[in-house]
Enzyme design. Sequence first.
Site, short mmCIF file in Angstrom:
data_model
loop_
_atom_site.label_atom_id
_atom_site.label_comp_id
_atom_site.label_asym_id
_atom_site.label_seq_id
_atom_site.Cartn_x
_atom_site.Cartn_y
_atom_site.Cartn_z
N ARG A 1 -15.14 0.25 48.26
CA ARG A 1 -16.22 1.03 48.87
C ARG A 1 -16.38 2.39 48.21
O ARG A 1 -17.50 2.82 47.90
CB ARG A 1 -15.99 1.21 50.37
CG ARG A 1 -16.12 -0.09 51.16
CD ARG A 1 -15.80 0.10 52.61
NE ARG A 1 -14.43 0.62 52.75
CZ ARG A 1 -13.98 1.27 53.81
NH1 ARG A 1 -14.77 1.48 54.85
NH2 ARG A 1 -12.73 1.69 53.87
N ASN B 1 -16.91 -2.57 54.74
CA ASN B 1 -16.03 -3.73 54.84
C ASN B 1 -16.53 -4.59 55.99
O ASN B 1 -16.91 -4.07 57.04
CB ASN B 1 -14.59 -3.31 55.13
CG ASN B 1 -13.88 -2.76 53.92
OD1 ASN B 1 -14.30 -2.96 52.79
ND2 ASN B 1 -12.80 -2.05 54.16
#
Length: 89
Positions: free
Chosen positions: A18, A36
């Site tokens: 990320r 996520n």
Amino acid sequence: MLRRRVIARGLVQGVFFRAECRREAVGRGLAGWVRNRRDGAVEAVFEGSAEDVDALEAWMRHGPSQAEVDRVEVSEEVPEGLAGFEIRH
């Protein structure tokens, strides 16, 4: 202006996916978000020029060096005019 949703599957959580995705997106001036998923995947939405969205989709196919991307799902969406790029939790 394009909007594309990309879901990367494999070893993609816990490998800075990320954070690196956000860095790549911001560097290209893209708007959107990355998060996520509960199923172990990483999902991202990118809005911007075709060239930059294509580049981030390509990046998602391998991710950061620690990641092992097995499969990527891509879908086109109608742009919403997002501003900035965030990591969602």
